[in-house]
Design a protein around this motif. Structure first.
Motif, PDB file in Angstrom:
ATOM      1  N   TYR A  88     -89.414  -0.860   5.438  1.00  0.00           N
ATOM      2  CA  TYR A  88     -89.013  -1.528   4.045  1.00  0.00           C
ATOM      3  C   TYR A  88     -87.738  -2.451   3.963  1.00  0.00           C
ATOM      4  O   TYR A  88     -87.738  -3.443   3.622  1.00  0.00           O
ATOM      5  N   LEU A  89     -86.635  -1.700   4.311  1.00  0.00           N
ATOM      6  CA  LEU A  89     -85.376  -2.357   4.313  1.00  0.00           C
ATOM      7  C   LEU A  89     -85.297  -3.462   5.380  1.00  0.00           C
ATOM      8  O   LEU A  89     -84.540  -4.375   5.074  1.00  0.00           O
ATOM      9  N   VAL A  90     -85.712  -3.014   6.400  1.00  0.00           N
ATOM     10  CA  VAL A  90     -85.556  -4.092   7.541  1.00  0.00           C
ATOM     11  C   VAL A  90     -86.381  -5.192   7.358  1.00  0.00           C
ATOM     12  O   VAL A  90     -85.873  -6.451   7.532  1.00  0.00           O
ATOM     13  N   ASP A  91     -87.384  -5.158   6.574  1.00  0.00           N
ATOM     14  CA  ASP A  91     -88.221  -6.217   6.081  1.00  0.00           C
ATOM     15  C   ASP A  91     -87.417  -7.025   5.099  1.00  0.00           C
ATOM     16  O   ASP A  91     -87.149  -8.378   5.487  1.00  0.00           O
ATOM     17  N   LYS A 108     -75.426 -18.706  11.702  1.00  0.00           N
ATOM     18  CA  LYS A 108     -75.787 -17.615  12.518  1.00  0.00           C
ATOM     19  C   LYS A 108     -74.683 -16.945  13.062  1.00  0.00           C
ATOM     20  O   LYS A 108     -74.421 -15.592  13.126  1.00  0.00           O
ATOM     21  N   ILE A 109     -73.681 -17.800  13.542  1.00  0.00           N
ATOM     22  CA  ILE A 109     -72.517 -17.045  14.216  1.00  0.00           C
ATOM     23  C   ILE A 109     -71.585 -16.215  13.408  1.00  0.00           C
ATOM     24  O   ILE A 109     -71.200 -15.145  13.656  1.00  0.00           O
ATOM     25  N   LEU A 110     -71.295 -16.678  12.047  1.00  0.00           N
ATOM     26  CA  LEU A 110     -70.582 -16.369  11.019  1.00  0.00           C
ATOM     27  C   LEU A 110     -71.249 -14.821  10.647  1.00  0.00           C
ATOM     28  O   LEU A 110     -70.593 -13.822  10.459  1.00  0.00           O
ATOM     29  N   LEU A 111     -72.566 -14.787  10.687  1.00  0.00           N
ATOM     30  CA  LEU A 111     -73.228 -13.409  10.218  1.00  0.00           C
ATOM     31  C   LEU A 111     -72.759 -12.376  11.225  1.00  0.00           C
ATOM     32  O   LEU A 111     -72.949 -11.311  11.205  1.00  0.00           O
ATOM     33  N   VAL A 112     -73.084 -12.926  12.630  1.00  0.00           N
ATOM     34  CA  VAL A 112     -72.875 -12.064  13.781  1.00  0.00           C
ATOM     35  C   VAL A 112     -71.351 -11.481  13.838  1.00  0.00           C
ATOM     36  O   VAL A 112     -71.300 -10.241  13.857  1.00  0.00           O
ATOM     37  N   ILE A 113     -70.548 -12.221  13.397  1.00  0.00           N
ATOM     38  CA  ILE A 113     -69.218 -11.892  13.149  1.00  0.00           C
ATOM     39  C   ILE A 113     -68.799 -10.780  12.170  1.00  0.00           C
ATOM     40  O   ILE A 113     -68.053  -9.843  12.300  1.00  0.00           O
ATOM     41  N   ILE A 114     -69.518 -11.227  11.095  1.00  0.00           N
ATOM     42  CA  ILE A 114     -69.351 -10.022   9.993  1.00  0.00           C
ATOM     43  C   ILE A 114     -69.996  -8.819  10.235  1.00  0.00           C
ATOM     44  O   ILE A 114     -69.245  -7.806   9.861  1.00  0.00           O
ATOM     45  N   ILE A 115     -71.255  -8.768  10.861  1.00  0.00           N
ATOM     46  CA  ILE A 115     -71.835  -7.591  11.253  1.00  0.00           C
ATOM     47  C   ILE A 115     -71.079  -6.855  12.203  1.00  0.00           C
ATOM     48  O   ILE A 115     -70.804  -5.475  12.271  1.00  0.00           O
ATOM     49  N   SER A 116     -70.420  -7.625  13.382  1.00  0.00           N
ATOM     50  CA  SER A 116     -69.761  -6.767  14.316  1.00  0.00           C
ATOM     51  C   SER A 116     -68.528  -6.151  13.765  1.00  0.00           C
ATOM     52  O   SER A 116     -67.978  -5.017  14.288  1.00  0.00           O
ATOM     53  N   LEU A 117     -67.831  -6.987  12.848  1.00  0.00           N
ATOM     54  CA  LEU A 117     -66.527  -6.493  12.237  1.00  0.00           C
ATOM     55  C   LEU A 117     -67.051  -5.220  11.531  1.00  0.00           C
ATOM     56  O   LEU A 117     -66.255  -4.215  11.499  1.00  0.00           O
ATOM     57  N   ALA A 199     -75.748   8.459   8.016  1.00  0.00           N
ATOM     58  CA  ALA A 199     -75.810   7.372   6.989  1.00  0.00           C
ATOM     59  C   ALA A 199     -75.224   6.217   7.527  1.00  0.00           C
ATOM     60  O   ALA A 199     -75.742   5.021   7.331  1.00  0.00           O
ATOM     61  N   ALA A 200     -74.176   6.134   8.375  1.00  0.00           N
ATOM     62  CA  ALA A 200     -73.593   5.081   8.981  1.00  0.00           C
ATOM     63  C   ALA A 200     -74.540   4.189   9.839  1.00  0.00           C
ATOM     64  O   ALA A 200     -74.652   2.907   9.995  1.00  0.00           O
ATOM     65  N   ILE A 201     -75.315   5.034  10.760  1.00  0.00           N
ATOM     66  CA  ILE A 201     -76.159   4.418  11.844  1.00  0.00           C
ATOM     67  C   ILE A 201     -77.317   3.977  11.159  1.00  0.00           C
ATOM     68  O   ILE A 201     -77.894   2.860  11.541  1.00  0.00           O
ATOM     69  N   TYR A 202     -77.854   4.735   9.973  1.00  0.00           N
ATOM     70  CA  TYR A 202     -78.985   4.347   9.516  1.00  0.00           C
ATOM     71  C   TYR A 202     -78.795   2.856   9.013  1.00  0.00           C
ATOM     72  O   TYR A 202     -79.694   1.806   9.187  1.00  0.00           O
ATOM     73  N   PHE A 203     -77.521   2.682   8.189  1.00  0.00           N
ATOM     74  CA  PHE A 203     -77.231   1.403   7.726  1.00  0.00           C
ATOM     75  C   PHE A 203     -76.939   0.448   8.482  1.00  0.00           C
ATOM     76  O   PHE A 203     -77.497  -0.590   8.343  1.00  0.00           O
ATOM     77  N   LEU A 204     -76.269   0.666   9.596  1.00  0.00           N
ATOM     78  CA  LEU A 204     -75.841  -0.346  10.437  1.00  0.00           C
ATOM     79  C   LEU A 204     -77.077  -0.767  11.360  1.00  0.00           C
ATOM     80  O   LEU A 204     -77.071  -1.947  11.710  1.00  0.00           O
ATOM     81  N   GLY A 205     -78.127   0.118  11.603  1.00  0.00           N
ATOM     82  CA  GLY A 205     -79.419  -0.069  12.349  1.00  0.00           C
ATOM     83  C   GLY A 205     -79.833  -1.101  11.633  1.00  0.00           C
ATOM     84  O   GLY A 205     -80.460  -2.241  12.174  1.00  0.00           O
ATOM     85  N   GLY A 216     -82.266  -4.048  19.820  1.00  0.00           N
ATOM     86  CA  GLY A 216     -83.479  -3.574  19.530  1.00  0.00           C
ATOM     87  C   GLY A 216     -83.731  -2.598  18.467  1.00  0.00           C
ATOM     88  O   GLY A 216     -82.669  -2.533  17.806  1.00  0.00           O
ATOM     89  N   LEU A 217     -84.920  -1.922  18.409  1.00  0.00           N
ATOM     90  CA  LEU A 217     -84.982  -0.887  17.422  1.00  0.00           C
ATOM     91  C   LEU A 217     -84.912   0.498  17.891  1.00  0.00           C
ATOM     92  O   LEU A 217     -84.672   1.395  17.255  1.00  0.00           O
ATOM     93  N   PHE A 218     -85.116   0.609  19.200  1.00  0.00           N
ATOM     94  CA  PHE A 218     -85.580   1.949  19.630  1.00  0.00           C
ATOM     95  C   PHE A 218     -84.221   2.851  19.421  1.00  0.00           C
ATOM     96  O   PHE A 218     -84.186   3.898  18.949  1.00  0.00           O
ATOM     97  N   ILE A 219     -82.980   2.462  20.472  1.00  0.00           N
ATOM     98  CA  ILE A 219     -81.862   3.193  20.325  1.00  0.00           C
ATOM     99  C   ILE A 219     -81.395   3.416  18.988  1.00  0.00           C
ATOM    100  O   ILE A 219     -81.037   4.757  18.675  1.00  0.00           O
ATOM    101  N   PRO A 220     -81.376   2.565  17.960  1.00  0.00           N
ATOM    102  CA  PRO A 220     -80.867   2.904  16.783  1.00  0.00           C
ATOM    103  C   PRO A 220     -81.512   3.841  15.794  1.00  0.00           C
ATOM    104  O   PRO A 220     -81.105   4.762  15.324  1.00  0.00           O
ATOM    105  N   VAL A 221     -82.947   3.798  16.173  1.00  0.00           N
ATOM    106  CA  VAL A 221     -83.806   4.674  15.338  1.00  0.00           C
ATOM    107  C   VAL A 221     -83.717   6.100  16.018  1.00  0.00           C
ATOM    108  O   VAL A 221     -83.702   7.113  15.411  1.00  0.00           O
ATOM    109  N   ILE A 222     -83.495   6.096  17.497  1.00  0.00           N
ATOM    110  CA  ILE A 222     -83.334   7.424  18.135  1.00  0.00           C
ATOM    111  C   ILE A 222     -82.481   7.918  17.757  1.00  0.00           C
ATOM    112  O   ILE A 222     -81.988   9.277  17.223  1.00  0.00           O
ATOM    113  N   LEU A 223     -81.021   7.172  17.539  1.00  0.00           N
ATOM    114  CA  LEU A 223     -79.832   7.675  17.128  1.00  0.00           C
ATOM    115  C   LEU A 223     -79.719   8.353  15.726  1.00  0.00           C
ATOM    116  O   LEU A 223     -79.289   9.569  15.513  1.00  0.00           O
TER     117      LEU A 223
END
Lengths: 507, 507
Positions: A88-91, A108-117, A199-205, A216-223
């Motif tokens: 639901y949230l990913v959607d 696009k690039i700004l978004l990537v920078i914010i998320i990686s920070l 909580a952190a990984i769920y949110f960051l994923g 991808g989706l696999f590794i964050p979801v497994i983690l």
């Protein structure tokens, strides 16, 4: 390396393709295995560490009773809820990101920078909350460690101590999963650390998927699932004595089942990630439970993405309301058709005016007794034929001979984006009045359905044979030989609902 | 117990079926696992020994180099040859047995008695050739043993010695396979014993299949293959240092690949029999080699049996010569069709005179403007309708109302041999002249192909949609609305070769 992953892909493949896949997989497996052996002796630097099995946890032989099964079912139910919430949230996030990304490359690039920070802050900031723990005795591996992969990161602790939260955050994802899956390490992680990490990984994923990076989706979801599983395993300690690493595996399975919903393939993937056939019953059980629970909330994450991108994906089964419709009902007009020997100008006009990829070809007197369907011609083949410019002044059949002037691969399927475009075909004014024989490039055996055919059965035909075009022919005689052409879009619920608003679209 | 076997069966299944299979498999696995746990404490007698993994050989982590791969390829080539020879001999023997079995029950039983006497003589007689060997030191299991399952049968040897041939012959097949697969037992079996056992089992396997007992092909082939693999492993000792048990497993794989030719499913079956994912690359390689070698001699054993029984099996792909034919060419006549409201006598006559299972129904004036195809009616549904005896004196439509006089399941598919037969339907002389409306039981959306459709494409349609009847309709107007009906038999090479002897039937 996923040797077994091909097993799940073989569903609905032809046997020739299956055999080729098997062959290539066997060769890859043998060669890879040989290279790993070669590299293990240290000849390739850090490359080649690891093996065919990604998380070879080698759990002890597990026995389980009814309370354990109960614990697994509870784990599956909560995992299913979290999994569907993830979807639901990913959607929601993806829809927002799509709008941001459309604004241009800067955004696009700004978004990537914010998320990686944000990710960096979490990874470095959160371990400061973690407590320092003395290294357990009788360890085979070094503890604590700095600057290499493995369990037990030292971070800011004193000598002989490790920070459990840093061991998860300041690690490769693969190693973090391996740490969580490892057996016999019940007390390695604090309950609070697992909760923070989860909580952190769920949110960051959720906020990472969809930004302009290859993730991808696999590794964050497994983690997230593995930390959730360990956490719940801790809590369920009073009723179940299963190993904490096994709980982490089952937690990962429950999250995968809750988001992706592909039970059989996930089962195979988890099997080859862990190499433990005996865990299979529990993994299957948890996948079943979590998929069932999550299915009652929403669709799988890949289904959502396909729908969001507007791809015309046909379900494997026909929708129930299709039984009340016939093929004629959903044909969208107007029909553009050619005669067997057509004026070049007409073809150019049709190619300009429509975006159709297939056109019916109809033979008319004097070339047949009555108008009859000759076949279907593809837009791409028409473009090649027109570019060849083998036109004649009169309406006469040229036969197959005209094809000899083309190369063997001129009509072959071009790579994506590499085919001829309408702009590539330049036709002179006088050529517009000339004729070209379409018979040599017409597919004379198109699949057809009668206009009164049940739409459900037409959909099955379309889907099972993997068609692009399906000719609808009239039932009664004395009418034009083609009623219309069905394409994938004509079977889409949105299209049908537009035509017949009184049909409700129940899944 | 084969948890994973369902993976290979899912090819071409619908997703609903897949999901149900997964569910039942998960339940079976969990329940079985629970029962095994319960029984392991000795509460069920001998029942419940063993586990989910049939031959849990637990081989040591194997490493291999180029010479080992070479050895495996040689093993696969010879295994492929022996496998195809097995198929050839089984085919010959089965043809002979079919003739014997047709002579009556006495011959059937006599055949079983002879084969079982021969098997008993081999099992008891051949171990006398075996030599006595002192029990190896440092064994975990008892040696020698009498009257229980396991390695190291004492047979006629003195105290502290075992007879290796007896350990194979005087054992259950499962235990014999486990013995052969067991690792770290390189010198347990003499080379001569393996050769004798292999020859005997290969021979007995061939002559046993097809007699009137419930026996299969898998275990004999695995047994012969395992002894062959150990034997060749001994011989290839100078170039390969792979474990003797692993050689036995690979030998079994090569024989299975050589006889059954189902690479992917065999891979899965061997994986779950042995629970060792790391062996997979070698198993895949040996299966590939043996299947390829064997394919150059003959077809798989199951293909042979299907052909021998005369079952009309359609290959997944269309044969190349079908591209040169059209649907009309292979329709076998004469066509028997009904009109929408048909005379009972005509129906009874058609059912008596033909064995057709489907008949086209054609609407004629005054019920339509011109003769047109209404649909296809099944023989089984006709019988139910006729037995209901809802006839009318005039040629008038009765509509769906007539169906209300039948029960909900009257038209449901009956179990094999349970459906109505023609003899069950008694029609009076006067009823023969009455009429019955076929529209309520007519399938109004039959799949159709135009008579000029390429036979190859018609075959793909027929096979992919799993049809029983395919209507061939005329291309030109003004002719009867059905040219004929294609059934499975019309696609058989024998039928087509009979019609067009100049087409050669190349695989």
């Amino acid at each position: 390396m996923r040797i077994l992953i091909f097993f799940f892909s073989i569903i609905r493949w032809r046997s020739a393709l299956l055999w080729r896949t098997f062959f290539t997989t066997a060769v890859v497996a043998v060669v890879l295995r040989g290279l790993i052996e070669y590299c293990r002796s240290g000849k390739c630097g850090l490359f080649g560490q690891g093996g065919l099995i990604m998380f070879d946890v080698g759990s002890p032989m597990t026995t389980y009773g009814t309370p354990d099964l109960l614990a697994v079912i509870i784990l599956g139910i909560i995992g299913g809820v979290f999994g569907s919430l993830y979807n639901y949230l990913v959607d929601k996030v993806l829809r927002t990101y799509t709008k941001i990304n459309e604004k241009g490359p800067t955004f696009k690039i700004l978004l990537v920078i914010i998320i990686s920070l944000l990710t960096s802050c979490c990874s470095y900031g959160l371990p400061w909350i973690g407590k320092c723990t003395p290294c357990p005795a009788n360890l085979k591996e070094p503890c604590p460690t700095i600057g290499r992969s493995g369990n037990f990161k030292n971070f800011q602790c004193q000598e002989g101590h490790y920070n459990d939260l840093a061991s998860l955050f300041l690690n490769t994802n693969d190693d973090a999963i391996r740490n969580l899956f490892s057996s016999g390490t019940k007390d390695e992680f604090y309950l609070s650390s697992l909760l923070i990490f989860f909580a952190a990984i769920y949110f960051l994923g959720i906020i990472t998927y969809g930004i302009a990076i290859p993730s991808g989706l696999f590794i964050p979801v497994i983690l997230a699932g593995a930390s959730y599983g360990r956490f719940v395993g801790h809590l369920l300690g009073p009723i179940s004595s299963l190993d904490a690493g096994l709980f982490a595996l089952l937690g990962a399975a429950s999250f995968l089942g809750g988001t992706m919903r592909m039970t059989v393939s996930l089962c195979v993937i988890l099997l080859e990630l862990t190499n433990d056939l005996l865990m299979l019953p529990l993994v299957m059980l948890v996948l079943l439970v979590s998929k069932t629970v999550a299915d009652s909330f929403n669709k799988g994450v890949y289904d959502q993405i396909v729908k969001m991108k507007g791809l015309p994906y046909m379900e494997a089964h026909a929708e129930p309301y299709m039984k009340h419709l016939v093929a004629r009902d959903v044909v969208s007009g107007p029909l553009v058709s050619f005669v067997g020997i057509e004026k070049v100008g007409n073809i150019m006009q049709a190619l300009h005016m429509t975006k159709h990829n297939g056109f019916p070809v109809i033979d008319e007197p004097p070339f047949s007794d009555a108008p009859e369907l000759c076949g279907v011609v593809l837009r791409s083949h028409l473009l090649v034929l027109l570019k060849g410019k083998r036109f004649s002044k009169e309406r006469v059949p040229t036969g197959e001979a005209v094809l000899q002037r083309f190369g063997a691969f001129d009509f072959a399927k071009a790579g994506s984006g590499k085919g001829l475009k309408l702009e590539d075909v330049q036709i002179e004014e006088e050529e517009m009045e000339m004729f070209v024989d379409l018979h040599p490039i017409t597919n004379g055996s198109p699949y057809t359905v009668v206009e009164t055919m049940s739409l459900a059965k037409a959909a099955v035909l379309f889907r099972e044979l993997g068609l692009r075009h399906l000719c609808v022919v009239p039932k009664t005689q004395g009418r034009p030989p083609v009623v219309g052409i069905l394409t994938r879009h004509d079977f889409m619920p949105e299209h049908i609902m537009g035509l017949f608003p009184h049909f409700s679209h129940h899944k």
